[in-house]
Scaffold this motif. Structure first.
Motif, PDB file in Angstrom:
ATOM      1  N   GLU A 120      56.010 -38.093 -37.572  1.00 36.88           N
ATOM      2  CA  GLU A 120      57.133 -38.196 -38.498  1.00 36.88           C
ATOM      3  C   GLU A 120      56.852 -37.246 -39.641  1.00 36.88           C
ATOM      4  O   GLU A 120      55.724 -37.194 -40.149  1.00 36.88           O
ATOM      5  CB  GLU A 120      57.277 -39.624 -39.020  1.00 36.88           C
ATOM      6  N   GLU A 122      58.531 -35.479 -43.351  1.00 37.51           N
ATOM      7  CA  GLU A 122      59.567 -35.429 -44.380  1.00 37.51           C
ATOM      8  C   GLU A 122      59.663 -33.999 -44.883  1.00 37.51           C
ATOM      9  O   GLU A 122      58.648 -33.321 -45.045  1.00 37.51           O
ATOM     10  CB  GLU A 122      59.237 -36.378 -45.523  1.00 37.51           C
ATOM     11  N   THR A 141      64.149 -36.560 -43.040  1.00 36.94           N
ATOM     12  CA  THR A 141      63.011 -37.052 -42.264  1.00 36.94           C
ATOM     13  C   THR A 141      63.320 -36.885 -40.785  1.00 36.94           C
ATOM     14  O   THR A 141      64.419 -37.227 -40.332  1.00 36.94           O
ATOM     15  CB  THR A 141      62.733 -38.537 -42.571  1.00 36.94           C
ATOM     16  N   THR A 143      61.712 -37.944 -37.044  1.00 39.13           N
ATOM     17  CA  THR A 143      60.761 -38.846 -36.412  1.00 39.13           C
ATOM     18  C   THR A 143      60.860 -38.724 -34.889  1.00 39.13           C
ATOM     19  O   THR A 143      61.948 -38.893 -34.326  1.00 39.13           O
ATOM     20  CB  THR A 143      61.051 -40.309 -36.810  1.00 39.13           C
TER      21      THR A 143
END
Length: 182
Positions: A120, A122, A141, A143
């Protein structure tokens, strides 16, 4: 170089990008037509440096009110300019994100292999709204959900995006669906 076309439900339009992918770099030129939020045509050229980090995005948008142009540049050190003017609000961003354009989701996914491997990340993006071409900071973000599946999130918005093996969007619910094979 190969062409990829999408039906862009987010703009009630279409986009085609001619993309060249190399070792850690991407070059593309594209055209889009949409009717939301108003009828428009977009022409763009995108080039990245090593690690799929945006170097330059040039965009021309045409609407009933005339044409606008954007020359968005990243200096490789985290600084950005739009038509020569500094953009401190997006300092530190590595990527541009052209609104309603599924191609610009490719760079962060490729850089981190998120379409193939767990993780993940950001990001701060230099987000370009369409068709006015205003540049704003956007926190996003990404993921990994499974092979070829990545959840995109920004603010309250979330979408589980399907990517092909090379990192190009196949299906981005509420935004775009690919029409052509690579």
């Amino acid at each position: 170089m190969h062409a990829i076309s999408w039906e862009v439900s987010g703009s009630q339009g279409f986009e085609t990008a001619w993309v060249q992918l190399g070792e850690g770099v991407l070059r593309a030129r594209g055209r889009a037509v949409g009717t939301v939020p108003e009828p428009y045509w977009i022409s763009y050229a995108l080039e990245t440096g090593d690690g799929f980090v945006t170097r330059r995005l040039t965009v021309t948008a045409e609407t009933g009110d005339g044409a606008r142009e954007l020359d968005l540049r990243h200096d490789g050190q985290g600084g950005w300019t739009a038509n020569g003017e500094p953009l401190p609000a997006v300092d530190g961003a590595l990527d541009c994100d052209l609104g309603l354009c599924p191609l610009t989701n490719t760079m962060p996914v490729l850089r981190h292999g998120l379409h193939r491997e767990p993780g993940e990340r950001e990001f701060l993006m230099a987000w370009v709204s369409v068709p006015d071409l205003a540049v704003r900071p956007s926190r996003q973000t990404y993921t990994h959900l499974g092979p070829g599946r990545v959840r995109y999130a920004s603010g309250d918005f979330r979408s589980d995006v399907e990517f092909d093996e090379e990192g190009y969007v196949l299906d981005y619910p509420s935004l775009a669906t690919r029409l052509t094979a690579r």
